[in-house]
Design an enzyme around this catalytic site. Structure first.
Site, PDB file in Angstrom:
ATOM      1  N   ASN A  59     -16.605  11.385  26.941  1.00  0.00           N
ATOM      2  CA  ASN A  59     -16.058  12.646  26.237  1.00  0.00           C
ATOM      3  C   ASN A  59     -15.054  11.832  25.358  1.00  0.00           C
ATOM      4  O   ASN A  59     -13.380  11.916  26.739  1.00  0.00           O
ATOM      5  CB  ASN A  59     -15.684  13.692  26.923  1.00  0.00           C
ATOM      6  CG  ASN A  59     -15.029  14.652  25.852  1.00  0.00           C
ATOM      7  OD1 ASN A  59     -14.659  14.018  25.075  1.00  0.00           O
ATOM      8  ND2 ASN A  59     -14.282  15.772  26.456  1.00  0.00           N
TER       9      ASN A  59
ATOM     10  N   GLY B  47     -23.191  19.746  16.807  1.00  0.00           N
ATOM     11  CA  GLY B  47     -21.986  20.585  15.725  1.00  0.00           C
ATOM     12  C   GLY B  47     -22.691  21.244  14.619  1.00  0.00           C
ATOM     13  O   GLY B  47     -23.768  21.096  13.631  1.00  0.00           O
TER      14      GLY B  47
ATOM     15  N   GLY C  33     -18.859  25.024  16.048  1.00  0.00           N
ATOM     16  CA  GLY C  33     -20.168  26.365  15.515  1.00  0.00           C
ATOM     17  C   GLY C  33     -20.463  25.933  13.578  1.00  0.00           C
ATOM     18  O   GLY C  33     -20.131  24.959  13.390  1.00  0.00           O
TER      19      GLY C  33
ATOM     20  N   CYS D 144     -11.763  14.671  23.723  1.00  0.00           N
ATOM     21  CA  CYS D 144     -11.565  15.673  23.485  1.00  0.00           C
ATOM     22  C   CYS D 144     -10.711  16.524  21.985  1.00  0.00           C
ATOM     23  O   CYS D 144      -9.753  15.273  22.994  1.00  0.00           O
ATOM     24  CB  CYS D 144     -11.105  15.978  25.093  1.00  0.00           C
ATOM     25  SG  CYS D 144     -11.272  18.261  24.847  1.00  0.00           S
TER      26      CYS D 144
ATOM     27  N   ILE E 282      -9.923  25.303  25.879  1.00  0.00           N
ATOM     28  CA  ILE E 282     -10.321  25.010  27.159  1.00  0.00           C
ATOM     29  C   ILE E 282      -9.565  23.974  28.375  1.00  0.00           C
ATOM     30  O   ILE E 282      -9.127  24.236  29.338  1.00  0.00           O
ATOM     31  CB  ILE E 282     -12.117  25.141  27.918  1.00  0.00           C
ATOM     32  CG1 ILE E 282     -12.641  25.987  26.793  1.00  0.00           C
ATOM     33  CG2 ILE E 282     -11.851  25.226  29.583  1.00  0.00           C
ATOM     34  CD1 ILE E 282     -12.429  27.628  26.873  1.00  0.00           C
TER      35      ILE E 282
ATOM     36  N   GLY F  45     -24.203  24.041  20.889  1.00  0.00           N
ATOM     37  CA  GLY F  45     -23.380  23.793  21.731  1.00  0.00           C
ATOM     38  C   GLY F  45     -23.194  25.367  21.524  1.00  0.00           C
ATOM     39  O   GLY F  45     -23.392  26.170  22.230  1.00  0.00           O
TER      40      GLY F  45
HETATM   41  C1  LIG Z   1     -15.855  25.735  24.681  1.00  0.00           C
HETATM   42  C2  LIG Z   1     -16.506  24.939  24.151  1.00  0.00           C
HETATM   43  C3  LIG Z   1     -15.758  24.045  25.569  1.00  0.00           C
HETATM   44  C4  LIG Z   1     -16.362  22.390  24.770  1.00  0.00           C
HETATM   45  N1  LIG Z   1     -16.186  21.296  26.481  1.00  0.00           N
HETATM   46  C5  LIG Z   1     -16.463  20.417  26.353  1.00  0.00           C
HETATM   47  C6  LIG Z   1     -16.757  19.196  27.144  1.00  0.00           C
HETATM   48  O1  LIG Z   1     -16.155  19.464  28.536  1.00  0.00           O
HETATM   49  N2  LIG Z   1     -16.707  18.549  26.639  1.00  0.00           N
HETATM   50  C7  LIG Z   1     -17.332  17.593  25.533  1.00  0.00           C
HETATM   51  O2  LIG Z   1     -17.808  16.575  25.307  1.00  0.00           O
HETATM   52  N3  LIG Z   1     -16.818  18.565  25.145  1.00  0.00           N
HETATM   53  C8  LIG Z   1     -17.470  19.633  24.990  1.00  0.00           C
HETATM   54  N4  LIG Z   1     -17.038  20.828  23.710  1.00  0.00           N
HETATM   55  C9  LIG Z   1     -17.548  20.290  22.572  1.00  0.00           C
HETATM   56  C10 LIG Z   1     -18.523  20.620  22.128  1.00  0.00           C
HETATM   57  O3  LIG Z   1     -19.654  19.986  23.423  1.00  0.00           O
HETATM   58  C11 LIG Z   1     -19.742  20.051  21.247  1.00  0.00           C
HETATM   59  O4  LIG Z   1     -19.800  18.452  20.256  1.00  0.00           O
HETATM   60  C12 LIG Z   1     -18.759  20.851  20.199  1.00  0.00           C
HETATM   61  O5  LIG Z   1     -19.069  22.042  19.953  1.00  0.00           O
HETATM   62  C13 LIG Z   1     -19.313  21.081  18.449  1.00  0.00           C
HETATM   63  O6  LIG Z   1     -21.086  20.975  18.730  1.00  0.00           O
HETATM   64  P1  LIG Z   1     -21.645  23.057  18.507  1.00  0.00           P
HETATM   65  O7  LIG Z   1     -20.906  23.411  16.715  1.00  0.00           O
HETATM   66  O8  LIG Z   1     -22.606  22.844  18.402  1.00  0.00           O
HETATM   67  O9  LIG Z   1     -20.827  23.659  19.751  1.00  0.00           O
HETATM   68  C14 LIG Z   1     -16.547  22.161  23.755  1.00  0.00           C
HETATM   69  C15 LIG Z   1     -16.889  23.305  23.446  1.00  0.00           C
HETATM   70  C16 LIG Z   1     -16.657  24.449  23.137  1.00  0.00           C
HETATM   71  C17 LIG Z   1     -17.053  25.249  22.540  1.00  0.00           C
END
Ligand SMILES: Cc1cc2nc3c(=O)[nH]c(=O)nc-3n(C[C@H](O)[C@H](O)[C@H](O)COP(=O)(O)O)c2cc1C
Ligand SMILES: Cc1cc2nc3c(=O)[nH]c(=O)nc-3n(C[C@H](O)[C@H](O)[C@H](O)COP(=O)(O)OP(=O)(O)OC[C@H]3O[C@@H](n4cnc5c(N)ncnc54)[C@H](O)[C@@H]3O)c2cc1C
Ligand SMILES: Cc1cc2nc3c(=O)[nH]c(=O)nc-3n(C[C@H](O)[C@H](O)[C@H](O)COP(=O)(O)OP(=O)(O)OC[C@H]3O[C@@H](n4cnc5c(N)ncnc54)[C@H](O)[C@@H]3O)c2cc1C
Ligand SMILES: Cc1cc2nc3c(=O)[nH]c(=O)nc-3n(C[C@H](O)[C@H](O)[C@H](O)COP(=O)(O)O)c2cc1C
Ligand code: FES
Ligand code: FES
Lengths: 308, 281, 308, 281
Positions: free
Chosen positions: C129, C245, C219, C132, C74, C267
């Protein structure tokens, strides 16, 4: 029509019938798959990692299932290099490409292993497992430390004239840097990735699922990570790369070639479908002919990048 | 350790058709499969079955197939596919998905795998002790024992009556049948080992064989009861498996004298005395 | 019966109603979830990462599906800190815990952001953050380089008196080392992990699926990796950890607490089930009462290790 | 960009029951769902539908739901659930799994989502141009146009006759219907835009509205044809989606004047002139 496709590739000086190999630790010593596929349908296989002396691994539980993947902490259980040379190697058809994988806790172990294995004309190449993600002493340190890795590769290079392949750990900050180090230390090729260090817990018992607590994550779940690392390594070095990590279909295999891999290895999927490697080899031919490629080798690095 | 019996095979990989798959009390299910090119199997061998019916596209979650005993194999009719029955408990993710498989759908199988029970002979006094899903590994053995003319007693235990698998089938074999339930809903009120104990009170010799399959503590108790009375004890072990044919090394269990044995390849059948019980998961 | 469970935890000085938060970038600015759940059913949320000025992200395609996961690139598209403070924050119920996430390409950006956000009493804490995984300049370097990371954390620490949380990148060799660095630089807590750098290719077009070529894998696929890193970080530092995560169920969340996390973030699953966070919070209560824990806080680090 | 119409809602998350799900020529399928608590929807809105029927245990592959237009919503009978129809093409992993869903099984849905078409009025000369699966977004709009008394012509195109969705339904609305197939198997031999071109030869004013939904090149061609004749053009865009309700930012498309717009939230309906066509995937 598909018959007309040239499937041969040369990986690190090893001529392969097809780019499809099978990964160390997922194909036993080869003979176990005799009921399911003809080893001549694939490019060859990397045998289970060997140590100088026979080694019995971790107590159970050694494996666990995770989303689209599995964890393992086997700890390089193997029959030892001598039994491999005496019993396993002779049992294999003469025209099957066999790559031996070496594992040790000290560079000299690796060097000795490589030297001993190099005495056999049946060994097409040596793969250094510098990346086993769950053995405290050994694997992980070599694959994660630039200095240790460079020294290890040089020592093994001096000990063997066979094609030398280094299998990299994915548990590093900069995979490209590790790839460069291996290239300058004399490696003929690279294999990546090994399993990703991971963990699973049983909420009923509140204990780690694996006896070893930590294990290696493999299977389709890690494929996008493996593909990224192969892409980064391919841009960092000139030596050929063998891609491994979550490959389940011919399309998956093609992705790795497009990203710069010269060959690929099928791992975890062998357990679920013992015929997968042969099916993938066939499927790559179908892809190539459908897409109008005369040679599978033409797929290597054929990724189209947006021009910016 | 020398295997009780050379392994049968060679195994095949097949896309089996589901003929029947229905619930049989509790969360126990009976799955009947039609398998082309089936090479036949020996008592105690098992299959690896995909965790749920095959769908239009392969799904990678759950990823691994599940080991399941071959409960009963039916003689092939002419050149048709073999009919293989599996009794399973819908407990975790894979078996609950398997329980949704409908007749006409397909499941992937690899088998037969593993080594089989050393067969009883006419001179054998056979006690087949099954607990929970372990019962499923014993039916073909019981049939073989009866065919060989062995004095055969089958002892089956479970938490409650509904959880007891295949009782009717064993009954029809004409074997002596002892049942035990922890809630006393059928048979003796207690564990299946409580049913076995009195049977082994007299000292017995090696012609007396206790074949045990079930939870590890149950099998361990059987092996101790057998040892006390001088009987031989053969067990069928369980362990997590990824491949089922000896390549992932995931199913290793510790054995007496050190080292590990692969349940899928050297087992699942073991002489109780060869198993390092304290090291089992 | 489940009513009697004490669900409160204190994370980095932020009192939480329940350990279940939602992750930055997966919960928008909070209001988007109003139709699906009452924000008071969860512990709070981390807002989409903010930059000093509004930022429009990458061209499409920005996301792709992978086995048990998804890729995203993104590139921190956001409305900017001022619009967030002026429009988004006031729209939220007063008793909802809001953690702001800061992103920049230079430590001074982060410091300015933290200072500005600290002026608002509605901000319960600042999450850096530093991880990223797909923005060339910025994120990845900070989170992957010990020196850069230490400097960044110190600069932000000096700029804000709010609870300071550093969100770590998983794309490193030694996560424990990064955790220690943040602790000594003054962080009050850690969040891990961010998405794992990965890649996907379309074999039909032979192009990378994402415009950005590389993206972040998130995911269930990465859950075992996240769990391992939380476990390693928890053993390396004393400051509290927020685990994130692949969390999809209450059992998943419990695993992170058992491995040492004080709180967790949901997330990617928010996209698939916008009620997931509330369901997970409820499920954790059921787990605790089933297992005889009076307080969810008692689950923190309650993993039973084999004594060896 | 100012949205053509305020979004309808609020959306709900529901476990919908599959009433019907059958193939309709080619790989097109018609899915009829019963949804409790459905708030109603406006023409052009969509649903996020799980990639396949819900199974005994949640599977994480495929992970993401799929966006699908609400083809037709039926008036609720009393207090019962709403009946919602979806027309989809079984092409990739998720839709091929969806095609296996059986009546009685359940699928997860979130919706209604997105903004709706600016409604035609009695003074509108409406051309509804649908290509491939894009046709599914136009049925409710056509019904609305007829109800409003607008002069309504529907032009539908596909590769071949079997791929044409919902032709019968549109016919029953009593609209003027032009069909086009690339193989000439039905209607004019060519693209749907070839059917539209002659209709727009005379210069037209803003009361003439071309509503287009289909492949990007088709919609782009429609917008150019409309522009040439001075007609207004409204399009319904597609893009990969993870959430469908504006939080993942995955569905962004570039818009005229710079920046991006979320197809799931600001769209999927756009004034053709607002779309930065060259930047679409
Ligand atoms: C579409 C998308 C956008 C994300 N944007 C950010 C963000 O702006 N800042 C951030 O710290 N993490 C961002 N993340 C990471 C999530 O906060 C999280 O750390 C990561 O997806 C792992 O967790 P999950 O597997 O439950 O999604 C983003 C993740 C996704 C999928
Ligand atoms: C040789 C052998 C024969 C078996 N025969 C039968 C039988 O006839 N009927 C029957 O109901 N069960 C049998 N089992 C046990 C059966 O394999 C497990 O109950 C089943 O794997 C559990 O899968 P699940 O999807 O329900 O659980 P999940 O929790 O989804 O399983 C997760 C993972 O753990 C593994 N696992 C969990 N429990 C066991 C277990 N007890 N043994 C081995 N792996 C396990 C699964 O295979 C899978 O890899 C047998 C096991 C073995 C080793
Ligand atoms: C607002 C909207 C309405 C839609 N309405 C319909 C409809 O009524 N009928 C219909 O058949 N199709 C419709 N589509 C397209 C439909 O969403 C895709 O065809 C579908 O997602 C493809 O999924 P798959 O499982 O077949 O493909 P896969 O290859 O399995 O998809 C992989 C991933 O890519 C995404 N993806 C692939 N193609 C598309 C696409 N064209 N648009 C969006 N995402 C895509 C999937 O959602 C999934 O996340 C619509 C799309 C949008 C955005
Ligand atoms: C059970 C198991 C054992 C393995 N043993 C070895 C080994 O001995 N040596 C080695 O280099 N890699 C070993 N690997 C790693 C694989 O060779 C491969 O690198 C990794 O699994 C990723 O590929 P995959 O996702 O296709 O399985 C093992 C993997 C598994 C699952
Ligand atoms: S299950 Fe793989 S070796 Fe036994
Ligand atoms: S699909 Fe998530 S923001 Fe549009």
């Amino acid at each position: 029509m598909t018959a007309s496709i040239d499937t041969r590739v040369d990986f690190a000086g090893i001529p392969l019938r097809t780019p499809v190999l099978t990964a160390s630790g997922t194909f036993g010593y080869g003979t176990e798959f005799a009921p399911f596929l003809d080893l001549r349908e694939i490019g060859g296989f990397v045998a289970k990692s060997l140590t100088l002396l026979p080694r019995s691994g971790n107590p159970p539980p050694r494996i666990a299932e995770t989303p689209s993947g599995m964890l393992n902490a086997i700890s390089i259980e193997n029959i030892g290099v001598e039994a491999f040379l005496a019993e396993k190697l002779p049992a294999l058809p003469a025209d099957v490409v066999v790559i031996a994988s070496c594992f040790g806790t000290d560079p000299s172990d690796y060097a000795k292993l490589a030297a001993r294995l190099s005495e056999s004309s049946r060994i097409a190449g040596i793969e250094i497992n510098a990346s086993c993600p769950h053995v405290k002493s050994g694997g992980i340190e070599f694959g994660q430390d630039p200095i240790l890795l460079a020294d290890l590769v040089r020592r093994v290079r001096d000990a063997s004239a066979k094609p030398l392949i280094v299998k990299l750990s994915p548990n590093v900050t900069r995979i490209g840097e590790m790839a460069e180090i291996c290239q300058s230390a004399g490696a003929d090729g690279l294999t990546l990735i090994n399993a990703v260090q991971a963990m699973e817990v049983d909420v009923e018992t509140r204990r780690p699922v694996l006896w070893n607590v930590l294990g290696g994550l493999s299977g389709p779940a890690i494929r996008p990570i493996a593909l990224r690392m192969v892409w980064q390594a391919a841009r960092a070095v000139d030596i050929p790369i063998c891609g491994v990590g979550g490959i389940a279909t011919a399309e998956d295999a093609v992705k790795f070639l497009l990203c710069g891999a010269t060959a690929i290895q099928v791992g975890t999927i062998n357990y679920i479908n013992p015929q997968a490697a042969a099916e993938i080899a066939q499927g790559m031919v179908e892809y190539a002919s459908r897409k109008g490629f005369a040679r599978l080798a033409d797929l290597i690095g054929a990724l189209i990048l947006p021009e910016r | 350790m020398s295997p009780p019996k050379p392994e049968c095979g060679p195994p095949i990989r097949a896309l089996a058709e589901v003929l029947e798959n229905h619930r049989e009390g509790g969360s126990n299910h009976r799955l009947t499969l039609a398998i082309e090119g089936w090479p036949g199997a020996e008592p105690g061998q098992f299959l690896m079955i995909s965790a749920g019916a095959v769908t239009a596209v392969d799904r990678t979650d759950p990823l691994l197939p599940r080991p399941m005993a071959i409960y009963r194999g039916h003689a092939r009719v002419g050149s048709g596919p073999a009919r293989i029955e599996v009794l399973y408990k819908a407990s975790g993710r894979g078996t609950r998905l398997l329980a949704e498989a409908l007749p006409g759908q397909r499941v992937r199988v690899v088998g037969p795998l593993g080594r089989s029970f050393p067969p009883p002979t006419a001179s054998t006094r056979a006690f087949l002790v099954g607990g929970g899903t372990g019962i499923a590994s014993l039916f073909e053995l019981a049939a073989r024992a009866v065919a060989e003319g062995a004095a055969t007693r089958v002892l089956l235990g479970a938490r409650t009556a509904a959880d007891l698998m295949g009782v009717g089938d064993f009954g029809r074999l004409g074997v002596e049948l002892d049942l035990a339930t922890e809630d006393g809903s059928v048979g003796i009120h207690g564990r299946v080992t409580d049913a076995l104990r009195p049977r082994l009170e007299q000292p017995s010799d090696r012609h007396t064989i206790v074949y045990a399959c079930g939870p590890t503590p149950m099998m361990r108790a059987c092996s101790e009861l057998a040892a006390q009375s001088g009987a031989r004890c053969i067990v069928s072990l369980e362990n997590n498996m990824a491949c089922g044919f000896g390549v992932c090394l995931g199913c290793a269990v510790p054995v007496v004298g050190g080292g590990f044995s692969l349940v899928c390849r050297a087992g699942p059948i073991y002489e109780a005395g060869d198993v390092a019980w304290q090291g089992l998961p």
